[in-house]
Design a protein around this motif. Structure first.
Motif, short mmCIF file in Angstrom:
data_model
loop_
_atom_site.label_atom_id
_atom_site.label_comp_id
_atom_site.label_asym_id
_atom_site.label_seq_id
_atom_site.Cartn_x
_atom_site.Cartn_y
_atom_site.Cartn_z
N ASP A 16 38.47 12.45 18.39
CA ASP A 16 39.28 11.25 18.66
C ASP A 16 40.68 11.46 18.10
O ASP A 16 40.81 11.92 16.95
CB ASP A 16 38.71 10.02 17.94
CG ASP A 16 37.42 9.48 18.56
OD1 ASP A 16 36.96 10.05 19.56
OD2 ASP A 16 36.90 8.49 18.03
N THR A 17 41.70 11.10 18.87
CA THR A 17 43.04 11.08 18.27
C THR A 17 43.02 10.03 17.15
O THR A 17 42.12 9.17 17.12
CB THR A 17 44.10 10.66 19.30
OG1 THR A 17 43.79 9.32 19.73
CG2 THR A 17 44.15 11.61 20.50
N PRO A 18 43.99 10.05 16.25
CA PRO A 18 43.99 9.03 15.19
C PRO A 18 43.95 7.61 15.77
O PRO A 18 43.22 6.75 15.23
CB PRO A 18 45.29 9.31 14.44
CG PRO A 18 45.50 10.79 14.61
CD PRO A 18 45.03 11.09 16.02
N ALA A 19 44.68 7.35 16.85
CA ALA A 19 44.65 6.01 17.45
C ALA A 19 43.27 5.71 18.03
O ALA A 19 42.75 4.59 17.89
CB ALA A 19 45.72 5.90 18.54
N ALA A 20 42.66 6.70 18.68
CA ALA A 20 41.32 6.51 19.25
C ALA A 20 40.29 6.31 18.13
O ALA A 20 39.31 5.58 18.30
CB ALA A 20 40.94 7.69 20.13
N LEU A 21 40.51 6.96 17.00
CA LEU A 21 39.61 6.81 15.85
C LEU A 21 39.63 5.36 15.36
O LEU A 21 38.57 4.76 15.10
CB LEU A 21 40.05 7.77 14.73
CG LEU A 21 39.26 7.74 13.43
CD1 LEU A 21 37.84 8.27 13.64
CD2 LEU A 21 39.97 8.58 12.36
N VAL A 22 40.82 4.79 15.27
CA VAL A 22 40.95 3.39 14.85
C VAL A 22 40.25 2.49 15.88
O VAL A 22 39.51 1.57 15.53
CB VAL A 22 42.45 3.01 14.69
CG1 VAL A 22 42.62 1.51 14.49
CG2 VAL A 22 43.06 3.78 13.51
N ALA A 23 40.45 2.79 17.16
CA ALA A 23 39.80 1.99 18.22
C ALA A 23 38.28 2.12 18.14
O ALA A 23 37.55 1.13 18.30
CB ALA A 23 40.31 2.43 19.60
N SER A 24 37.78 3.32 17.89
CA SER A 24 36.33 3.53 17.75
C SER A 24 35.79 2.71 16.59
O SER A 24 34.70 2.13 16.67
CB SER A 24 36.00 5.00 17.50
OG SER A 24 36.38 5.80 18.58
N ALA A 25 36.56 2.69 15.50
CA ALA A 25 36.14 1.93 14.31
C ALA A 25 36.02 0.45 14.67
O ALA A 25 35.00 -0.19 14.39
CB ALA A 25 37.15 2.13 13.18
N VAL A 26 37.05 -0.09 15.31
CA VAL A 26 37.05 -1.51 15.67
C VAL A 26 35.86 -1.83 16.56
O VAL A 26 35.12 -2.80 16.33
CB VAL A 26 38.38 -1.89 16.38
CG1 VAL A 26 38.30 -3.30 16.96
CG2 VAL A 26 39.55 -1.77 15.41
N ARG A 27 35.64 -1.00 17.57
CA ARG A 27 34.52 -1.20 18.50
C ARG A 27 33.17 -1.20 17.79
O ARG A 27 32.25 -1.88 18.19
CB ARG A 27 34.53 -0.07 19.55
CG ARG A 27 34.76 -0.54 20.96
CD ARG A 27 34.54 0.54 22.02
NE ARG A 27 34.57 1.92 21.60
CZ ARG A 27 35.66 2.70 21.61
NH1 ARG A 27 36.82 2.22 22.00
NH2 ARG A 27 35.56 3.95 21.24
#
Ligand code: AMP
Ligand code: ZN
Ligand code: FE
Ligand code: FE
Length: 300
Positions: A16-27
């Protein structure tokens, strides 16, 4: 509220890119996230930008996972280990130089592993591995991805089972940091050092209680106890030992995107332990989203 303090992005060997990592966390219901790429803070800025624009309360704990080794006083073989550093000043010169050195060594060592595999006729190239690493810290998972692409194995996990294992003839160790120096430097940079997956026995030799107590003497702040590589008996023993030593324990997924099967938020840290971590940090602050903090007042 789930607190997951150990995850990887494309700044090292996560997918995951850093932004996608944050999005994965939120999800996944994670609202306090540690970004801890190997030997780099390269994902911090992009993760911070992603957190800043979130519409839900969320807190980012910036960190890194340092490649370290414990050198037994008796001159026995070194024991490799991973040290998480949280909320340290990324510009602290000593620590910054060490991260650069460790990343440079990861490149040289990755190329050596690839050379050995190529010499044994595995159809991969160093060029492809560096493309897969895309400017981030190079690691064996990138070589594993190249082996999957070449049809040699079905998954990165299968690559680790044999070809990339530390017992493999193709394996080359890294030139890691002395763990006591790493603990001191993280503290000097205002950070909080926590040993990652201390008893991950399948990865190689581990530190037993006496050397772990030495690390605490040297400034270690906590043990990562709840981790997929620890069984229940080891978790119980490590937790009891941490209480005896007066340090805190954490739990984390060590999420790597699709490079590993573990889900983000699969293991978590208590608010109490997070509070103890935050109370010792002075390098950089925990970062909150524009919608506010996911950390309650008592932990601040
Ligand atoms: P390196 O840092 O190059 O020595 O590679 C070790 C990294 O590979 C660690 O971050 C591990 O989390 C990851 N790793 C270890 N075992 C596996 C596995 N079975 N599948 C995928 N990644 C793994
Ligand atoms: Zn990794
Ligand atoms: Fe690790
Ligand atoms: Fe990790």
């Amino acid at each position: 509220m789930t607190i997951d303090l150990h995850t990887h992005s494309t700044a090292s060997d996560g997918t995951d890119t850093p932004a996608a990592l944050v999005a994965s966390a939120v999800r996944s219901g994670v609202s306090v996230l540690g970004i801890t790429d190997h030997d780099t803070t390269g994902g911090w800025a992009a993760a911070a930008a992603a957190v800043e624009s979130l519409q839900t309360p969320f807190t980012l704990i910036r960190g890194a996972e340092f490649s370290c080794a414990y050198f037994p006083p008796s001159g026995q073989r070194r024991i490799g280990l991973h040290l998480l550093g949280y909320l340290f000043d990324a510009d602290h010169p000593g620590l910054k130089a060490e991260r650069a050195r460790l990343r440079e060594n990861r490149r040289g060592r990755g190329e050596q592993i690839v050379d050995r595999l190529v010499a044994a006729d595995y159809p991969i190239t160093w060029e492809r591995v560096t493309e897969l690493a895309a400017g981030g810290s190079v690691g064996r998972p990138h070589i594993g991805q190249a082996l999957v692409e070449a049809g040699v194995v079905n998954s990165v996990n299968d690559a680790f089972a044999e070809l990339l294992s530390s017992a493999s003839p193709y394996y080359v160790p890294k030139q890691d940091m002395d763990v006591f120096a790493a603990i001191s430097m993280i503290r000097a940079a205002g950070g909080v050092p926590v040993i990652a997956h201390a008893w991950a026995r399948t990865r190689g030799r581990i530190l037993d209680e006496a050397p772990l107590a030495e690390l605490v003497e040297g400034g270690l702040a906590g043990f990562e106890v709840d981790h997929a590589d620890h069984d229940d008996a080891d978790r119980r023993r490590l937790r009891a030992f941490a209480i005896e030593l007066g340090i805190f324990t954490t739990g984390s997924s060590d999420y790597h995107g699709t490079n590993k099967s573990v889900r983000i938020g699969a293991e978590s840290t208590s608010p109490e332990a997070l509070g103890r971590l935050l109370a010792q940090a002075s390098g950089v602050p925990a970062l909150d989203s524009s919608a506010g903090s996911a950390v309650t007042v008592g932990q601040r």
